[in-house]
Design an enzyme around this catalytic site. Structure first.
Site, PDB file in Angstrom:
ATOM      1  N   ARG A 144       0.822  -1.220   0.000  1.00 25.78           N
ATOM      2  CA  ARG A 144       0.000   0.000   0.000  1.00 25.78           C
ATOM      3  C   ARG A 144       0.851   1.263   0.000  1.00 25.78           C
ATOM      4  O   ARG A 144       0.477   2.260   0.623  1.00 25.78           O
ATOM      5  CB  ARG A 144      -0.947   0.044   1.189  1.00 25.78           C
ATOM      6  CG  ARG A 144      -1.887  -1.118   1.244  1.00 25.78           C
ATOM      7  CD  ARG A 144      -3.316  -0.673   1.023  1.00 25.78           C
ATOM      8  NE  ARG A 144      -4.185  -1.835   1.128  1.00 25.78           N
ATOM      9  CZ  ARG A 144      -5.281  -1.883   1.862  1.00 25.78           C
ATOM     10  NH1 ARG A 144      -5.662  -0.829   2.534  1.00 25.78           N
ATOM     11  NH2 ARG A 144      -6.001  -2.967   1.895  1.00 25.78           N
ATOM     12  N   ARG A 178      -3.656   6.554   1.062  1.00 23.04           N
ATOM     13  CA  ARG A 178      -4.201   7.738   1.728  1.00 23.04           C
ATOM     14  C   ARG A 178      -3.219   8.526   2.580  1.00 23.04           C
ATOM     15  O   ARG A 178      -3.489   9.672   2.920  1.00 23.04           O
ATOM     16  CB  ARG A 178      -5.411   7.336   2.567  1.00 23.04           C
ATOM     17  CG  ARG A 178      -6.623   7.034   1.718  1.00 23.04           C
ATOM     18  CD  ARG A 178      -7.672   6.272   2.473  1.00 23.04           C
ATOM     19  NE  ARG A 178      -7.178   4.932   2.759  1.00 23.04           N
ATOM     20  CZ  ARG A 178      -7.886   3.989   3.374  1.00 23.04           C
ATOM     21  NH1 ARG A 178      -9.104   4.251   3.794  1.00 23.04           N
ATOM     22  NH2 ARG A 178      -7.369   2.792   3.582  1.00 23.04           N
ATOM     23  N   ARG A 236      -8.019  11.389  -5.234  1.00 27.57           N
ATOM     24  CA  ARG A 236      -9.231  10.683  -4.822  1.00 27.57           C
ATOM     25  C   ARG A 236     -10.414  11.634  -4.568  1.00 27.57           C
ATOM     26  O   ARG A 236     -11.551  11.186  -4.526  1.00 27.57           O
ATOM     27  CB  ARG A 236      -8.948   9.816  -3.598  1.00 27.57           C
ATOM     28  CG  ARG A 236      -8.301   8.494  -3.926  1.00 27.57           C
ATOM     29  CD  ARG A 236      -9.311   7.449  -4.391  1.00 27.57           C
ATOM     30  NE  ARG A 236     -10.043   6.896  -3.244  1.00 27.57           N
ATOM     31  CZ  ARG A 236     -11.278   7.201  -2.916  1.00 27.57           C
ATOM     32  NH1 ARG A 236     -11.970   8.060  -3.633  1.00 27.57           N
ATOM     33  NH2 ARG A 236     -11.843   6.654  -1.872  1.00 27.57           N
ATOM     34  N   ASP A 292      -7.027  -3.023  -6.944  1.00 28.63           N
ATOM     35  CA  ASP A 292      -7.496  -3.618  -5.698  1.00 28.63           C
ATOM     36  C   ASP A 292      -7.646  -5.114  -5.877  1.00 28.63           C
ATOM     37  O   ASP A 292      -7.914  -5.606  -6.962  1.00 28.63           O
ATOM     38  CB  ASP A 292      -8.819  -3.012  -5.228  1.00 28.63           C
ATOM     39  CG  ASP A 292      -9.068  -3.400  -3.780  1.00 28.63           C
ATOM     40  OD1 ASP A 292      -8.436  -2.813  -2.898  1.00 28.63           O
ATOM     41  OD2 ASP A 292      -9.842  -4.351  -3.544  1.00 28.63           O
ATOM     42  N   TYR A 314     -14.434 -12.263   1.082  1.00 29.95           N
ATOM     43  CA  TYR A 314     -15.211 -11.066   0.703  1.00 29.95           C
ATOM     44  C   TYR A 314     -16.465 -11.453  -0.065  1.00 29.95           C
ATOM     45  O   TYR A 314     -17.534 -10.868   0.124  1.00 29.95           O
ATOM     46  CB  TYR A 314     -14.347 -10.084  -0.097  1.00 29.95           C
ATOM     47  CG  TYR A 314     -13.397  -9.365   0.816  1.00 29.95           C
ATOM     48  CD1 TYR A 314     -13.791  -8.209   1.483  1.00 29.95           C
ATOM     49  CD2 TYR A 314     -12.139  -9.875   1.088  1.00 29.95           C
ATOM     50  CE1 TYR A 314     -12.946  -7.579   2.375  1.00 29.95           C
ATOM     51  CE2 TYR A 314     -11.279  -9.256   1.986  1.00 29.95           C
ATOM     52  CZ  TYR A 314     -11.700  -8.104   2.623  1.00 29.95           C
ATOM     53  OH  TYR A 314     -10.869  -7.501   3.515  1.00 29.95           O
TER      54      TYR A 314
HETATM   55  O1  CP3 Z   1      -0.130  -2.535  -2.149  1.00 32.07           O
HETATM   56  C1  CP3 Z   1      -0.577  -1.710  -2.948  1.00 32.07           C
HETATM   57  O2  CP3 Z   1      -0.299  -0.488  -2.896  1.00 32.07           O
HETATM   58  C2  CP3 Z   1      -1.405  -2.188  -4.096  1.00 32.07           C
HETATM   59  C3  CP3 Z   1      -2.777  -1.794  -4.090  1.00 32.07           C
HETATM   60  C4  CP3 Z   1      -3.667  -2.504  -3.088  1.00 32.07           C
HETATM   61  C5  CP3 Z   1      -4.769  -1.892  -2.449  1.00 32.07           C
HETATM   62  N1  CP3 Z   1      -5.389  -2.819  -1.709  1.00 32.07           N
HETATM   63  C6  CP3 Z   1      -5.178  -0.507  -2.616  1.00 32.07           C
HETATM   64  C7  CP3 Z   1      -6.275   0.000  -1.779  1.00 32.07           C
HETATM   65  C8  CP3 Z   1      -3.626  -3.817  -2.665  1.00 32.07           C
HETATM   66  C9  CP3 Z   1      -2.636  -4.905  -2.975  1.00 32.07           C
HETATM   67  C10 CP3 Z   1      -4.721  -4.008  -1.797  1.00 32.07           C
HETATM   68  C11 CP3 Z   1      -4.999  -5.283  -1.131  1.00 32.07           C
HETATM   69  C12 CP3 Z   1      -6.337  -5.511  -0.631  1.00 32.07           C
HETATM   70  N2  CP3 Z   1      -7.482  -4.877  -0.944  1.00 32.07           N
HETATM   71  C13 CP3 Z   1      -6.641  -6.538   0.247  1.00 32.07           C
HETATM   72  C14 CP3 Z   1      -5.678  -7.502   0.795  1.00 32.07           C
HETATM   73  C15 CP3 Z   1      -5.668  -7.289   2.233  1.00 32.07           C
HETATM   74  C16 CP3 Z   1      -4.489  -6.577   2.693  1.00 32.07           C
HETATM   75  O3  CP3 Z   1      -4.648  -5.412   3.092  1.00 32.07           O
HETATM   76  O4  CP3 Z   1      -3.495  -7.232   2.740  1.00 32.07           O
HETATM   77  C17 CP3 Z   1      -7.997  -6.496   0.505  1.00 32.07           C
HETATM   78  C18 CP3 Z   1      -8.762  -7.401   1.426  1.00 32.07           C
HETATM   79  C19 CP3 Z   1      -8.518  -5.435  -0.252  1.00 32.07           C
HETATM   80  C20 CP3 Z   1      -9.924  -5.022  -0.300  1.00 32.07           C
HETATM   81  C21 CP3 Z   1      -9.999  -3.646   0.213  1.00 32.07           C
HETATM   82  N3  CP3 Z   1      -9.708  -2.547  -0.567  1.00 32.07           N
HETATM   83  C22 CP3 Z   1     -10.336  -3.220   1.493  1.00 32.07           C
HETATM   84  C23 CP3 Z   1     -10.676  -4.113   2.654  1.00 32.07           C
HETATM   85  C24 CP3 Z   1     -10.283  -1.826   1.465  1.00 32.07           C
HETATM   86  C25 CP3 Z   1     -10.645  -0.878   2.541  1.00 32.07           C
HETATM   87  C26 CP3 Z   1      -9.497  -0.856   3.498  1.00 32.07           C
HETATM   88  C27 CP3 Z   1      -9.320   0.479   4.089  1.00 32.07           C
HETATM   89  O5  CP3 Z   1      -8.232   0.617   4.649  1.00 32.07           O
HETATM   90  O6  CP3 Z   1     -10.202   1.335   4.016  1.00 32.07           O
HETATM   91  C28 CP3 Z   1      -9.845  -1.432   0.195  1.00 32.07           C
HETATM   92  C29 CP3 Z   1      -9.610  -0.071  -0.279  1.00 32.07           C
HETATM   93  C30 CP3 Z   1      -8.228   0.211  -0.752  1.00 32.07           C
HETATM   94  N4  CP3 Z   1      -7.450  -0.623  -1.495  1.00 32.07           N
HETATM   95  C31 CP3 Z   1      -7.542   1.430  -0.559  1.00 32.07           C
HETATM   96  C32 CP3 Z   1      -6.307   1.305  -1.220  1.00 32.07           C
HETATM   97  C33 CP3 Z   1      -5.232   2.339  -1.358  1.00 32.07           C
HETATM   98  C34 CP3 Z   1      -8.097   2.655   0.107  1.00 32.07           C
HETATM   99  C35 CP3 Z   1      -8.884   3.289  -0.956  1.00 32.07           C
HETATM  100  C36 CP3 Z   1      -9.320   4.694  -0.660  1.00 32.07           C
HETATM  101  O7  CP3 Z   1     -10.255   4.889   0.131  1.00 32.07           O
HETATM  102  O8  CP3 Z   1      -8.742   5.601  -1.278  1.00 32.07           O
END
Ligand code: CP3
Length: 331
Positions: A10, A14, A23, A59, A134
């Site tokens: 990540r 944010r 965003r 994602d 999910y």
């Molecule tokens: O690593 C990276 O930078 C690559 C991009 C990436 C994101 N999510 C961007 C993201 C990757 C590899 C993920 C993984 C992901 N996404 C997982 C694996 C779990 C982990 O964290 O290891 C899961 C379960 C998801 C599904 C998902 N997407 C969730 C549960 C959420 C909300 C989490 C939160 O913190 O609010 C997201 C949103 C998400 N995916 C964001 C980002 C940068 C936040 C998006 C935003 O609001 O701008």
């Protein structure tokens, strides 16, 4: 390379003002589905820090929609699946698809990124258990009660779903490598919720099938999970070439459990980035000392970087890893 490579899960997100600004104008799904936006966000941390790799911005859940599981991101709640998968009939209605068509936006982002980047580009996808959780729960879950309920209660349905996810993900990762990804990471983030016996029975065959499907790709294959101290040896058997270790297991112990001849990635607790600088860097040193300059250590956090993380702390860690000379093994 005579220094330990470092990137953060990540690393685009944010905690960066540039990301938050973008965003404000686009939803999360728009960013994922518009190659130029995904490229821009992927590059933000590469411009700001001296990371040794970029990870495609997308994602984990994007393959669910073309399988027949539409979802969206709701503010403050994370992902919400419109109609969760709960029955044998729901699973039978799902389909495999051609990622080169239906996820072409991510593949196009990879192609564009390879023209811009000087560091390697990592592609990724979710592992069957994490994706299934999910699809079944409908969103995030603390206990995975419905997921485990399907596993224990209707094992044939569970195995059908997990096998389909393994095939979909393997095909998507092959397409990412064809498009130019130079490494891939399989996120099995929530797998630590299972004990070893359940992992072996319900998950291992599918993850093994997934990695078997990638066997002829000549790129590092990272297998990442959290809370996996008890699963590292069986994860190794599943076929990844780099095993992610989270911060709950000291890196050297995790490496010993994963075994000789495999690389490891990790494992600083992401909350340490909020700690005073001295404690933060002490703990970075601790990770590096445990790796002891052995080839095959990729420095990372034990899980994704958290919103609100100070950017100066990120910079301090990346630079500190690069400057580290503590092992005495480097020439
Ligand atoms: O690593 C990276 O930078 C690559 C991009 C990436 C994101 N999510 C961007 C993201 C990757 C590899 C993920 C993984 C992901 N996404 C997982 C694996 C779990 C982990 O964290 O290891 C899961 C379960 C998801 C599904 C998902 N997407 C969730 C549960 C959420 C909300 C989490 C939160 O913190 O609010 C997201 C949103 C998400 N995916 C964001 C980002 C940068 C936040 C998006 C935003 O609001 O701008």
């Amino acid at each position: 390379m005579d220094r330990t490579p470092v990137w953060f899960m990540r690393q685009a997100g944010r905690y960066m003002a540039e990301y938050r600004a973008l965003r404000e104008k686009h939803t999360m799904l728009e960013v994922c589905r518009t190659p130029e936006l995904a490229v821009e966000v992927t590059l933000q941390p590469i411009r700001a820090f001296d990371f040794d790799a970029a990870i495609l911005f997308s994602d984990l859940l994007v393959p669910l929609a073309p399988m027949g599981i539409p979802f969206d991101f709701h503010k403050g709640e994370g992902p919400v699946v419109e109609k969760p998968v709960r029955t044998a009939g729901d699973v039978a209605a799902l389909r495999a698809f051609e990622p080169r068509e239906e996820l072409s936006y991510s593949l196009e982002a990879i192609r564009l990124l390879r023209r811009e980047l000087k560091v390697p580009l990592i592609g990724f996808a979710g592992a069957p258990f994490t994706l299934a959780s999910y699809a079944i729960e409908g969103g995030h879950s603390n206990h995975f009660a419905r997921t485990k309920g399907l596993m224990y209660g209707e094992p044939a349905t569970w195995h059908r779903l997990a096998a389909l996810l393994a095939d979909v993900v393997a095909d998507y990762l092959r397409a990412q490598v064809e498009a130019g990804a130079q490494a891939v990471q399989v996120f099995d983030s929530w797998i630590g919720a299972l004990d070893e016996a359940d992992y072996r029975e319900f998950v291992f065959p599918h993850v093994r099938r997934l990695f078997d499907g990638l066997a002829n790709l000549d790129v590092p294959k990272i297998h990442f999970g959290t809370g996996t101290g008890h699963l590292l040896a069986v994860q190794r058997e599943a076929g990844g070439t780099v095993i992610g270790v989270d911060w709950r297991t000291p890196l050297d112990e995790g490496w010993a459990r994963a075994g000789e001849g495999v690389a490891v990635q990790g494992n600083l607790d992401p909350t340490l980035l909020f700690a005073p600088r001295e404690r933060l860097l002490e703990r970075v040193d601790d990770v590096l000392r445990r790796a002891a300059g052995r080839p095959g250590h990729v420095f990372n956090l034990g899980h994704g970087i958290l919103p609100g993380t100070p950017v100066e702390a990120v910079k301090a860690v990346v630079d500190h890893v690069h400057e580290w000379k503590g092992s005495g093994l480097e020439s």
